[in-house]
Design a protein around this motif. Sequence first.
Motif, PDB file in Angstrom:
ATOM      1  N   GLU A 161       0.721  -1.353  -0.038  1.00  0.00           N
ATOM      2  CA  GLU A 161      -0.065  -0.058   0.141  1.00  0.00           C
ATOM      3  C   GLU A 161       0.924   1.056  -0.008  1.00  0.00           C
ATOM      4  O   GLU A 161       1.880   1.216   0.570  1.00  0.00           O
ATOM      5  CB  GLU A 161      -0.959   0.023   1.018  1.00  0.00           C
ATOM      6  N   PRO A 162       0.391   2.214  -0.676  1.00  0.00           N
ATOM      7  CA  PRO A 162       1.126   3.772  -0.622  1.00  0.00           C
ATOM      8  C   PRO A 162       1.363   4.204   0.796  1.00  0.00           C
ATOM      9  O   PRO A 162       2.410   4.742   1.081  1.00  0.00           O
ATOM     10  CB  PRO A 162       0.267   4.519  -1.461  1.00  0.00           C
ATOM     11  N   SER A 163       0.297   3.670   1.820  1.00  0.00           N
ATOM     12  CA  SER A 163       0.608   4.302   3.250  1.00  0.00           C
ATOM     13  C   SER A 163       1.757   3.726   3.878  1.00  0.00           C
ATOM     14  O   SER A 163       2.367   4.310   4.696  1.00  0.00           O
ATOM     15  CB  SER A 163      -0.902   3.909   3.972  1.00  0.00           C
ATOM     16  N   GLN A 164       2.181   2.653   3.541  1.00  0.00           N
ATOM     17  CA  GLN A 164       3.256   1.802   3.924  1.00  0.00           C
ATOM     18  C   GLN A 164       4.427   2.586   3.562  1.00  0.00           C
ATOM     19  O   GLN A 164       5.558   2.539   4.465  1.00  0.00           O
ATOM     20  CB  GLN A 164       3.385   0.190   3.542  1.00  0.00           C
ATOM     21  N   VAL A 165       4.473   2.822   2.353  1.00  0.00           N
ATOM     22  CA  VAL A 165       5.645   3.495   1.551  1.00  0.00           C
ATOM     23  C   VAL A 165       5.963   4.912   2.232  1.00  0.00           C
ATOM     24  O   VAL A 165       6.748   5.566   2.564  1.00  0.00           O
ATOM     25  CB  VAL A 165       5.540   3.730   0.168  1.00  0.00           C
ATOM     26  N   TRP A 166       4.668   5.640   2.727  1.00  0.00           N
ATOM     27  CA  TRP A 166       4.835   6.962   3.122  1.00  0.00           C
ATOM     28  C   TRP A 166       5.247   7.000   4.626  1.00  0.00           C
ATOM     29  O   TRP A 166       6.236   7.687   4.873  1.00  0.00           O
ATOM     30  CB  TRP A 166       3.506   7.711   3.172  1.00  0.00           C
ATOM     31  N   ASP A 167       5.045   5.944   5.197  1.00  0.00           N
ATOM     32  CA  ASP A 167       5.312   5.710   6.490  1.00  0.00           C
ATOM     33  C   ASP A 167       7.110   5.505   6.664  1.00  0.00           C
ATOM     34  O   ASP A 167       7.768   6.170   7.465  1.00  0.00           O
ATOM     35  CB  ASP A 167       4.776   4.266   7.389  1.00  0.00           C
ATOM     36  N   LYS A 168       7.486   4.949   5.734  1.00  0.00           N
ATOM     37  CA  LYS A 168       9.005   4.423   5.496  1.00  0.00           C
ATOM     38  C   LYS A 168       9.532   5.868   5.108  1.00  0.00           C
ATOM     39  O   LYS A 168      10.671   6.062   5.487  1.00  0.00           O
ATOM     40  CB  LYS A 168       9.217   3.434   4.079  1.00  0.00           C
ATOM     41  N   VAL A 169       9.046   6.629   4.420  1.00  0.00           N
ATOM     42  CA  VAL A 169       9.544   7.976   4.053  1.00  0.00           C
ATOM     43  C   VAL A 169       9.605   8.789   5.311  1.00  0.00           C
ATOM     44  O   VAL A 169      10.705   9.512   5.680  1.00  0.00           O
ATOM     45  CB  VAL A 169       8.628   9.055   3.189  1.00  0.00           C
ATOM     46  N   GLN A 170       8.702   8.766   6.044  1.00  0.00           N
ATOM     47  CA  GLN A 170       8.775   9.518   7.451  1.00  0.00           C
ATOM     48  C   GLN A 170       9.958   8.834   8.352  1.00  0.00           C
ATOM     49  O   GLN A 170      10.413   9.456   9.116  1.00  0.00           O
ATOM     50  CB  GLN A 170       7.422   9.183   8.116  1.00  0.00           C
ATOM     51  N   GLU A 171       9.895   7.445   8.291  1.00  0.00           N
ATOM     52  CA  GLU A 171      10.941   6.732   9.213  1.00  0.00           C
ATOM     53  C   GLU A 171      12.558   7.301   8.677  1.00  0.00           C
ATOM     54  O   GLU A 171      13.203   7.469   9.634  1.00  0.00           O
ATOM     55  CB  GLU A 171      10.655   5.220   9.142  1.00  0.00           C
TER      56      GLU A 171
END
Length: 257
Positions: A161-171
Amino acid sequence: MADRQLQLQAFGRLLDIMDDLREKCPWDRKQTLQTLRHLTIEETYELGDAILDNDLNEVKKELGDLLLHIVFYAKIGSETDSFDIADVCNEICDKLIHRHPHIYSDTVVKDEEEVKQNWEKLKLKEGKKSVLEGVPRSLPALVKASRIQDKAKGVGFDWEEPSQVWDKVQEELAELQDEVQSGDKDRMESEFGDVLFSMINYARFLDINPEDALERTNKKFIKRFQYLESKAGALGKPLSEMTLAEMDVFWNEAKKL
């Protein structure tokens, strides 16, 4: 069929001209695969510029320049009996037929994604040791990151999911900030690379080409900065003598334009 005949005649004309140039022109006689390489890269970028500008007439011209290079390489190859233009054409035709069993065989696919996955599986069957072998080493880093991610996706290694990738960006951003606080330049660079890689990944999930997006911003900045320069020139005042506040007035005008 008449159109195909005209196309073949035009291609034959180019081959004849290439023969003439290689035989009679001092510059063309001197060229090798190595001397043409950097020129081919330049022509590819010029084609990219024309595509980004959506200038179809320029696209046509730049495609011609690239086609000339392909014919030139094939001509050089033929002189040592290594390969000629027929070999080049047959090689890609054979590859396309083999890599499209859903067209030329009885394989059934449901969508574009399955086509891409089959493509990568077929490459491995052809003897590739890694799906990443198809990513040129000399690609610019941003484009290379996109291709690496596409290749990994082709064999199922991807986020869901895109949300998982966005969480990774934040991390990754948080980890970068930690290293900025520590002041370790090498670790900062490493984490900055991770941020860029994760942002490119996120762009892929948004169906955005990161190279095109960055180039669009480059063009936007150039246009606004040149507007700022022209306004400063009209005032007879070098930019180096203007305050940031003064420059910001013209910058905002450029943004409105």
